[in-house]
Scaffold this active site. Structure first.
Site, PDB file in Angstrom:
ATOM      1  N   TYR A 174       0.841  -1.206   0.000  1.00 48.70           N
ATOM      2  CA  TYR A 174       0.000   0.000   0.000  1.00 48.70           C
ATOM      3  C   TYR A 174       0.873   1.252   0.000  1.00 48.70           C
ATOM      4  O   TYR A 174       0.642   2.184  -0.784  1.00 48.70           O
ATOM      5  CB  TYR A 174      -0.917   0.001   1.216  1.00 48.70           C
ATOM      6  CG  TYR A 174      -1.796   1.233   1.302  1.00 48.70           C
ATOM      7  CD1 TYR A 174      -2.817   1.450   0.384  1.00 48.70           C
ATOM      8  CD2 TYR A 174      -1.599   2.187   2.294  1.00 48.70           C
ATOM      9  CE1 TYR A 174      -3.621   2.581   0.452  1.00 48.70           C
ATOM     10  CE2 TYR A 174      -2.390   3.324   2.375  1.00 48.70           C
ATOM     11  CZ  TYR A 174      -3.403   3.512   1.456  1.00 48.70           C
ATOM     12  OH  TYR A 174      -4.193   4.646   1.516  1.00 48.70           O
ATOM     13  N   LYS A 178       1.103   4.341  -2.797  1.00 52.03           N
ATOM     14  CA  LYS A 178       0.882   5.747  -2.481  1.00 52.03           C
ATOM     15  C   LYS A 178       2.114   6.595  -2.821  1.00 52.03           C
ATOM     16  O   LYS A 178       1.984   7.749  -3.235  1.00 52.03           O
ATOM     17  CB  LYS A 178       0.499   5.903  -1.012  1.00 52.03           C
ATOM     18  CG  LYS A 178      -0.839   5.265  -0.654  1.00 52.03           C
ATOM     19  CD  LYS A 178      -2.015   6.035  -1.241  1.00 52.03           C
ATOM     20  CE  LYS A 178      -2.670   5.414  -2.432  1.00 52.03           C
ATOM     21  NZ  LYS A 178      -3.839   6.193  -2.917  1.00 52.03           N
ATOM     22  N   THR A 211     -13.376   6.289   7.144  1.00 49.89           N
ATOM     23  CA  THR A 211     -14.123   5.770   6.001  1.00 49.89           C
ATOM     24  C   THR A 211     -14.177   4.250   6.091  1.00 49.89           C
ATOM     25  O   THR A 211     -13.545   3.648   6.962  1.00 49.89           O
ATOM     26  CB  THR A 211     -13.458   6.165   4.663  1.00 49.89           C
ATOM     27  OG1 THR A 211     -12.257   5.396   4.484  1.00 49.89           O
ATOM     28  CG2 THR A 211     -13.114   7.653   4.630  1.00 49.89           C
TER      29      THR A 211
END
Length: 309
Positions: A174, A178, A211
């Site tokens: 991840y 990014k 989220t």
């Protein structure tokens, strides 16, 4: 003075594509742009969730101009179909918000054989952006904003093992994806500036925003412990998804924002109103960015065309 939704200039007459606009940060970004008068295209893989997002937005923005289009960023075929449809209809585009992403999932390969986080978070957006540049150049003051993350600081571009075949860590993959978002933004910005292009490329990150993204990996692994800690973190420490979307929206709409900039929350890069954000030395490495660009071209078959004024 803190920048807020009230500062978003009118977007009437403008068209924006928001990838992953069906939930979380993307939904809030789409809502804010729609409230400012933009025609917002929610580009999402899950049509049912996209319809639900549109209903949510219309509940607060009665005259929202919304459209839903299918897009699976993990599939280069899906990206090509989206670009082809947009090109066929000769549609102009003012704002491209590269928001969609997946986080820290177990290793999986995309339909094209690439590690899923690298494919979805970077390669899909690379191909989408390059494919939509002609549409962006048909408008005044077009911008591309790519959503990165503070985790890019831990990112390392494993050029010899981008797909994690020799060793895979969900968070490492991840962070790499990014980092790629920022390397891509920097490389695109330099190319646009060199050509004197009217198109601007910027990046933003949400800090720690609550989220559903944090729950995807726990659901896939069946880890109740991870799910619990993510829930506690979201409840006690995170800011709202709306607050997390503000850096993206400011980068996209603030007349004072400039190409190459990176926006994020002002309080330790964690929460708070938007401000210019710092990036790692790796994220500022132009040579590394150019190597990633070449890799991305080879993997997607996409190349940057004419971008001058």
């Amino acid at each position: 003075m803190a920048w807020s939704e009230a500062d978003i200039p009118s977007q009437a007459g403008r068209t924006a594509v928001v990838t992953g606009g069906n939930g979380g940060l993307g939904l809030e970004t789409a809502r804010m742009l729609a409230a400012a008068g933009a025609h917002v295209v929610i580009a999402a893989r899950n049509a049912a969730k996209a319809e639900g997002a549109a209903a949510t937005i219309r509940a607060s923005v009665a005259d929202a101009k919304l459209e839903i289009q299918p897009l699976d960023l993990s599939s280069l075929g899906s990206v090509a179909a989206f670009v082809a449809a947009w090109t066929r209809d000769e549609r102009p585009l003012d704002l491209l918000i590269n928001n969609a992403g997946i986080m820290a999932i177990p290793r999986a390969l995309s339909a094209d054989g690439f590690e899923m986080q690298f494919a979805t978070n970077h390669l899909g957006h690379f191909a989408l952006t390059l494919g939509l540049i002609p549409a962006l150049l048909r408008t005044a003051g077009p911008r591309v904003v790519t959503v990165a993350s503070g985790t890019h600081w831990a990112g390392r571009l494993r050029e010899d093992d981008l797909d994690g075949a020799a060793g895979y860590g969900p968070w490492e993959a991840y962070a790499q994806s990014k980092l790629c978002n920022l390397l891509f933004t920097g490389a695109l910005d330099r190319r646009l500036r060199a050509a004197g292009s009217p198109l601007s490329a910027l990046a933003a990150h949400p800090g720690y925003a609550a989220t559903d993204l944090q729950q995807v990996a726990p659901r896939q692994t069946g880890s109740a412990v991870s799910s619990f800690f993510m829930t506690v973190g979201n409840t006690l420490f995170a800011q709202s998804a709306a607050a997390g979307a503000l850096p993206t929206v400011q980068a996209a709409t603030d007349p004072a924002a400039e190409g190459g900039q990176y926006w994020g929350p002002r309080v330790l890069g964690w929460v708070g109103a938007p401000a210019l954000a710092a990036r790692s030395s790796a994220a500022k490495d132009a040579a590394l960015a150019d190597r990633l660009w070449a890799i991305s071209e080879a993997r997607t078959g996409c190349h940057l065309g004419e971008v001058g004024a």
